[in-house]
Design a protein around this motif. Structure first.
Motif, PDB file in Angstrom:
ATOM      1  N   LEU A   8       0.863  -1.184   0.000  1.00 58.70           N
ATOM      2  CA  LEU A   8       0.000   0.000   0.000  1.00 58.70           C
ATOM      3  C   LEU A   8       0.899   1.234   0.000  1.00 58.70           C
ATOM      4  CD1 LEU A   8      -2.502  -1.356   2.684  1.00 58.70           C
ATOM      5  CD2 LEU A   8      -2.588  -1.636   0.186  1.00 58.70           C
ATOM      6  N   ASP A   9       1.022   1.834  -1.162  1.00 56.65           N
ATOM      7  CA  ASP A   9       2.025   2.877  -1.388  1.00 56.65           C
ATOM      8  C   ASP A   9       1.788   4.108  -0.509  1.00 56.65           C
ATOM      9  OD1 ASP A   9       3.867   4.702  -2.471  1.00 56.65           O
ATOM     10  OD2 ASP A   9       3.641   3.842  -4.475  1.00 56.65           O
ATOM     11  N   GLY A  10       2.795   4.454   0.302  1.00 55.37           N
ATOM     12  CA  GLY A  10       2.720   5.659   1.130  1.00 55.37           C
ATOM     13  C   GLY A  10       1.815   5.524   2.349  1.00 55.37           C
ATOM     14  N   PHE A  11       1.506   4.285   2.718  1.00 56.53           N
ATOM     15  CA  PHE A  11       0.579   4.049   3.840  1.00 56.53           C
ATOM     16  C   PHE A  11       1.342   4.200   5.157  1.00 56.53           C
ATOM     17  CE2 PHE A  11      -2.419   0.927   6.104  1.00 56.53           C
ATOM     18  CZ  PHE A  11      -3.417   1.867   6.248  1.00 56.53           C
ATOM     19  N   LEU A  43      11.842   5.000  -0.712  1.00 57.81           N
ATOM     20  CA  LEU A  43      11.264   5.351  -2.003  1.00 57.81           C
ATOM     21  C   LEU A  43      10.508   4.172  -2.601  1.00 57.81           C
ATOM     22  CD1 LEU A  43      14.412   7.208  -3.283  1.00 57.81           C
ATOM     23  CD2 LEU A  43      12.230   8.275  -2.667  1.00 57.81           C
ATOM     24  N   THR A  44       9.604   4.500  -3.504  1.00 55.53           N
ATOM     25  CA  THR A  44       8.696   3.514  -4.078  1.00 55.53           C
ATOM     26  C   THR A  44       9.443   2.389  -4.809  1.00 55.53           C
ATOM     27  OG1 THR A  44       7.032   5.227  -4.307  1.00 55.53           O
ATOM     28  CG2 THR A  44       6.725   3.232  -5.624  1.00 55.53           C
ATOM     29  N   ASN A  45      10.313   2.757  -5.750  1.00 59.50           N
ATOM     30  CA  ASN A  45      10.962   1.714  -6.553  1.00 59.50           C
ATOM     31  C   ASN A  45      11.901   0.852  -5.712  1.00 59.50           C
ATOM     32  OD1 ASN A  45       9.660   3.256  -8.434  1.00 59.50           O
ATOM     33  ND2 ASN A  45      11.387   3.402  -9.854  1.00 59.50           N
ATOM     34  N   THR A 170      -0.877   3.195  -5.319  1.00 60.15           N
ATOM     35  CA  THR A 170      -0.155   4.463  -5.546  1.00 60.15           C
ATOM     36  C   THR A 170      -0.314   5.429  -4.374  1.00 60.15           C
ATOM     37  OG1 THR A 170      -0.749   6.586  -6.589  1.00 60.15           O
ATOM     38  CG2 THR A 170      -1.868   4.646  -7.399  1.00 60.15           C
ATOM     39  N   ASP A 171       0.701   6.300  -4.236  1.00 55.26           N
ATOM     40  CA  ASP A 171       0.731   7.190  -3.068  1.00 55.26           C
ATOM     41  C   ASP A 171       0.260   8.602  -3.411  1.00 55.26           C
ATOM     42  OD1 ASP A 171       2.886   8.117  -4.513  1.00 55.26           O
ATOM     43  OD2 ASP A 171       4.395   7.600  -3.027  1.00 55.26           O
ATOM     44  N   VAL A 172      -0.538   8.739  -4.441  1.00 53.14           N
ATOM     45  CA  VAL A 172      -0.985  10.081  -4.838  1.00 53.14           C
ATOM     46  C   VAL A 172      -1.833  10.747  -3.739  1.00 53.14           C
ATOM     47  CG1 VAL A 172      -2.968   9.244  -6.173  1.00 53.14           C
ATOM     48  CG2 VAL A 172      -1.923  11.408  -6.776  1.00 53.14           C
ATOM     49  N   ALA A 209       3.629  -1.568   3.464  1.00 53.38           N
ATOM     50  CA  ALA A 209       3.790  -0.359   2.647  1.00 53.38           C
ATOM     51  C   ALA A 209       5.235  -0.235   2.215  1.00 53.38           C
ATOM     52  CB  ALA A 209       3.364   0.870   3.437  1.00 53.38           C
ATOM     53  N   ASP A 210       5.442   0.628   1.230  1.00 52.35           N
ATOM     54  CA  ASP A 210       6.813   0.857   0.760  1.00 52.35           C
ATOM     55  C   ASP A 210       7.521   1.913   1.619  1.00 52.35           C
ATOM     56  OD1 ASP A 210       5.063   2.750  -0.240  1.00 52.35           O
ATOM     57  OD2 ASP A 210       5.953   2.836  -2.240  1.00 52.35           O
ATOM     58  N   HIS A 211       6.764   2.930   2.046  1.00 53.27           N
ATOM     59  CA  HIS A 211       7.356   4.011   2.836  1.00 53.27           C
ATOM     60  C   HIS A 211       6.233   4.770   3.512  1.00 53.27           C
ATOM     61  CE1 HIS A 211       5.908   6.716  -0.286  1.00 53.27           C
ATOM     62  NE2 HIS A 211       6.413   5.879  -1.166  1.00 53.27           N
ATOM     63  N   GLY A 212       6.608   5.616   4.494  1.00 52.25           N
ATOM     64  CA  GLY A 212       5.641   6.484   5.139  1.00 52.25           C
ATOM     65  C   GLY A 212       5.559   7.821   4.420  1.00 52.25           C
ATOM     66  N   SER A 323       5.978  14.464   1.584  1.00 51.64           N
ATOM     67  CA  SER A 323       6.893  13.648   0.791  1.00 51.64           C
ATOM     68  C   SER A 323       7.636  12.647   1.682  1.00 51.64           C
ATOM     69  CB  SER A 323       7.861  14.545   0.008  1.00 51.64           C
ATOM     70  OG  SER A 323       8.508  13.784  -0.996  1.00 51.64           O
ATOM     71  N   HIS A 324       8.647  12.021   1.116  1.00 52.15           N
ATOM     72  CA  HIS A 324       9.343  10.908   1.781  1.00 52.15           C
ATOM     73  C   HIS A 324      10.730  10.758   1.177  1.00 52.15           C
ATOM     74  CE1 HIS A 324       8.368   8.359  -1.770  1.00 52.15           C
ATOM     75  NE2 HIS A 324       7.340   9.166  -1.846  1.00 52.15           N
ATOM     76  N   GLY A 325      11.428   9.701   1.516  1.00 50.84           N
ATOM     77  CA  GLY A 325      12.756   9.446   0.969  1.00 50.84           C
ATOM     78  C   GLY A 325      13.802   9.224   2.050  1.00 50.84           C
TER      79      GLY A 325
HETATM   80 ZN   LIG Z   1       5.672   5.064  -2.820  1.00 57.02          ZN
END
Ligand SMILES: [Zn+2]
Length: 354
Positions: A8-11, A43-45, A170-172, A209-212, A323-325
């Motif tokens: 779940l992207d960005g969850f 990051l997502t990728n 997606t994390d939109v 999730a991939d990231h917060g 944002s994130h990273g």
């Molecule tokens: Zn992401």
């Protein structure tokens, strides 16, 4: 056995606490739930590659959304399979004769994540038969794209005899909306309904999730700072991809490649406001399990409220985005019907074995 993994992207854990999630809670009651570490850079990728290969970047090979080749002085988006240094868990299963499928938001990620899959599709550009069955996808910058992907996953589980399915959303929405906003609550509600439907159709389910995500108020221009100090360096901002709509290529992680022969470390950089840590490549490789040959001389990490990017005048600028990273967006929630305890999100596939 049908195994399902949902990313779940960005969850960010904050979204889970802010909204009722009966679907998630049901899986947790039968299995386990908690918060685990994602991969840094967050990051997502990087994290999608980590989850599907069940490896950290030192073995998966994916170290950012963008990759810099210092020899050729060229940059490339890290979204195709040529950047993978190992096989994916889906590929390994396919080679054992299992039927596997992958659904991702962006078309570019299909090639990397969908290696060896019987069905590999994106919400950006789905095959006609899938759009005919699930409905035309709402566009990848729509808040509804995540719900569409989970509906497509449910359709595949109903129609195909799958052994394993990976679905990544997606994390939109979290880029645009904080946990207490109505749009975020709706998004979480749709994710939760999707989790409930996937759970009904699987023998083992792990969602993570991939990231917060954090709110960012300051932009730091690392290029300008290094320039000012007279350093000849390449700053590779790692969130950079071709989809600038939601994060404007502003994130909290960068690799710095020094071109001068100076052995002077970049330690002084972490005195700069908005820079949380400068981690020399060797230490970054150890701490975050990154490949030393693809991260330059140092990994620079932002604070909870900063991102790296160009600033018009000077080196600091005001921004207002989510944002994130950095390591501040590393913690992610997980739920596992198997009762597995996850220390890292890259254990999601092994966690399926129970
Ligand atoms: Zn992401």
């Amino acid at each position: 056995m049908t195994h399902v993994i949902a990313c779940l992207d960005g969850f960010d854990p904050a979204y889970l606490s802010a909204t009722e999630t009966p679907g998630w809670d049901r899986v947790a009651a039968d299995g386990s739930t908690g918060v685990c570490d994602g991969v840094v850079p967050s990051l997502t990728n990087v994290n999608n590659a980590g989850i599907v290969t069940a490896e950290f970047p030192d073995r998966s090979g994916v170290t950012g959304n963008t990759y810099y080749d210092p020899e050729r002085d060229e940059r490339a988006f890290m979204n195709d399979a040529s950047h993978l240094r190992c096989r994916t868990e889906l590929q390994r299963r396919a080679e054992r004769g299992e039927t596997v499928a992958a659904l991702v938001a962006k078309d570019k990620l299909v090639e990397m994540v969908g290696q060896g899959c019987d069905v590999a599709a994106s919400a950006e550009n789905p095959p006609e038969w899938l759009a005919a069955a699930v409905g035309e996808p709402p566009g990848i910058y729509s808040g509804k794209a995540s719900a569409w992907l989970l509906e497509a996953a449910v359709y595949l589980l109903d129609e195909r005899d799958l052994d394993a399915l990976y679905v990544s959303t997606t994390d939109v929405v979290p880029h645009k909306h904080g946990p207490d906003e109505a749009a975020a609550e709706q998004w979480v509600g749709e994710l939760d309904a999707g989790i409930a439907a996937l759970y009904e159709r699987s023998d083992a389910l792990v969602a993570t999730a991939d990231h917060g995500m954090n709110r960012k108020s300051v932009c730091v221009d690392l290029e300008a700072i290094l320039d000012r100090e007279g350093r000849d360096a390449e700053v590779v901002r790692l969130i950079t991809d071709e989809h600038t709509y939601h994060h404007r290529n502003l994130g909290g992680a960068a690799y710095v490649y020094l071109r001068d022969d100076s052995t002077d470390a970049l330690g002084w950089l972490d005195d700069v406001d908005g820079v949380d840590e400068v981690v020399a490549a060797d230490e970054a490789a150890r701490r975050f399990r990154l490949p030393t040959d693809a991260i330059g001389d140092a990994l620079v990490l932002g604070t909870e409220s900063s991102v790296f990017g160009p600033v018009e005048d000077g080196v600091h600028g005001a921004v207002d985005l989510r944002s994130h990273g950095s390591h501040h967006e590393r913690r992610v929630p997980y739920v596992a019907s198997t009762g597995a305890t996850l220390e890292h999100n890259v254990e999601a596939f092994p966690g399926l074995e129970g």
